[in-house]
Design an enzyme around this catalytic site. Structure first.
Site: not given
Length: 319
Positions: A182, A196, A200
Site C-alpha cells: 500500500s 492515488y 490505495k
C-alpha cells in the site's frame, strides 16, 4: 496516540534499510515449500520482494506482469541467483479479468496452490492537484488499484465459486496470506497524490473489511491480510515524476523486500488486518504486541481526542 506520520514514527527506531532481524536467511522466516505469487514482481519493489522470498527458500515464485520482455529478464536474473526456486512468469494485466482467471487456472493445474499473494502492481497518475487530474487517469487509478487488485484477491482465494473450493482436513489448516503493498499516502497527506491516495486507501480499507469478515473461510484455510507502506523507494514511477537519487533521502528497496518476508512469517500473525510501515522496527512491534491488540491499534480510521469530544458533548447539552 496520534496517527503515525513521517515525523512521528510508531516505533522509536525508524529503519531505512535492511537489518539482520528481518533477513530472509533467518530460520524463523523460512518460506520453504511455499508458492508465492507477486504482481509486478519484475521490477522495483516487487522484484526486491521476489528476490527475498527466493532467499527465504520458496519452492515456486510466480510473477505476473504486463511486459513479457521484462518478465523474461527478471525470471532469468532470479533463476541464476536462486537455482533452487522454480520461476514462473505470466504476461497479463490485472485489469483483464479473463486473462487473470486463465493465469490462475494454469497455476492451479500445472504448478501449485498459491500460499502468498503480493499485490505490488499499481497505477500512479501524474502528480497534479486533484481537480486538475484528467478523468481518464483518475478512473485508471481505481480500475487498477481497486478493481484489478480485488479481482486478483478473489482469484487467489477462489471463494467466488464455492464448487471449486472444498474444506480442508489439514491440521493445522493451510495459511493463505495477502501482502498488500500500500502507501503511507492512504493516511498521511501528501501533496498532489490525492487520486492515488484515495484509490490505495479504498483497496486497503476493503482488505481490512475482508479480514474482519473472513470467519466463513476458516473451514478452508486461515486467512491473513497485511497492508504495509514499503517506505520511500526510488522506483521508475518516481523517476517518471521527476525524481532522482538526489531529490530526497530514499529508503533502500531491500527494506520492503525483507519486511514482506517477515510479514508472511508466523511472527507477524498478530498484525493481520492492520496497517504497518516497513520502516518500523520489528522487535519494537513484537514488544508492543499486547498493547496493539488490547487498544486495537494500527487500523485506519478517524483520529480524535477524547477530551475534545467530552467537552463538545457537555457544551451542547446546555443548548
Amino acid at each position: 496516540m496520534s496517527q503515525p506520520t513521517f515525523k512521528d514514527s510508531f516505533t522509536r527506531k525508524y529503519r531505512k534499510g535492511p537489518y539482520s532481524r528481518i533477513s530472509p536467511t533467518q530460520p524463523t522466516l523460512s518460506a520453504s515449500g511455499k508458492t508465492v505469487l507477486i504482481t509486478a514482481g519484475h521490477t522495483g519493489i516487487g522484484f526486491a520482494i521476489a528476490s527475498n522470498f527466493a532467499v527465504a527458500g520458496v519452492a515456486h515464485l510466480i510473477i505476473v506482469g504486463r511486459r513479457q520482455n521484462m518478465l523474461k529478464k527478471a525470471s532469468e536474473d532470479l533463476s541464476r541467483a536462486h537455482p533452487a526456486t522454480k520461476l514462473h512468469i505470466f504476461a497479463a494485466s490485472i485489469v483483464d479479468e479473463a486473462a487473470l482467471s486463465a493465469v490462475f487456472h494454469k497455476i492451479r493445474q500445472g504448478i501449485a496452490e498459491p500460499d502468498v499473494l503480493v499485490t505490488s502492481a499499481a497505477y500512479f497518475p501524474s502528480s497534479t492537484n486533484v481537480l486538475e487530474t484528467p478523468m481518464q487517469q483518475m478512473w485508471a487509478s481505481f480500475e487498477t488499484n481497486v478493481k484489478g487488485n480485488m479481482h486478483l484477491v478473489q482469484e487467489f482465494l477462489n471463494v467466488t465459486r464455492p464448487s471449486s473450493v472444498s474444506p480442508t482436513n489439514q491440521t493445522p489448516k493451510r495459511d493463505k496470506i495477502i501482502l498488500d503493498v500500500s502507501s503511507a499516502a492512504t493516511h498521511v497527506f501528501v501533496r498532489k497524490t490525492g487520486i492515488y491516495s484515495a484509490s490505495k486507501l479504498a483497496f486497503t480499507r476493503i482488505l481490512a473489511t475482508a479480514q474482519d469478515e473472513a470467519s466463513f473461510l476458516s473451514q478452508y484455510f486461515n486467512l491473513r491480510i497485511h497492508s504495509f507502506h514499503p517506505g520511500i523507494v526510488l522506483t521508475q514511477i518516481g523517476r517518471n515524476n521527476g525524481h532522482n537519487v538526489d531529490t530526497m533521502p530514499w529508503d533502500d528497496v531491500q527494506l520492503p523486500g525483507q519486511f514482506a518476508v517477515w510479514l508472511a512469517s508466523p511472527e507477524a500473525e498478530f498484525l493481520k488486518g492492520r496497517f504497518v510501515w516497513a520502516n518500523w522496527d520489528v522487535d519494537e512491534l513484537l514488544d508492543g504486541k499486547e498493547r496493539i491488540l488490547k487498544e486495537n491499534l494500527l487500523k485506519i480510521g478517524l483520529v480524535g481526542k477524547a477530551d475534545w469530544a467530552i467537552a463538545l458533548k457537555r457544551n451542547t447539552s446546555k443548548l
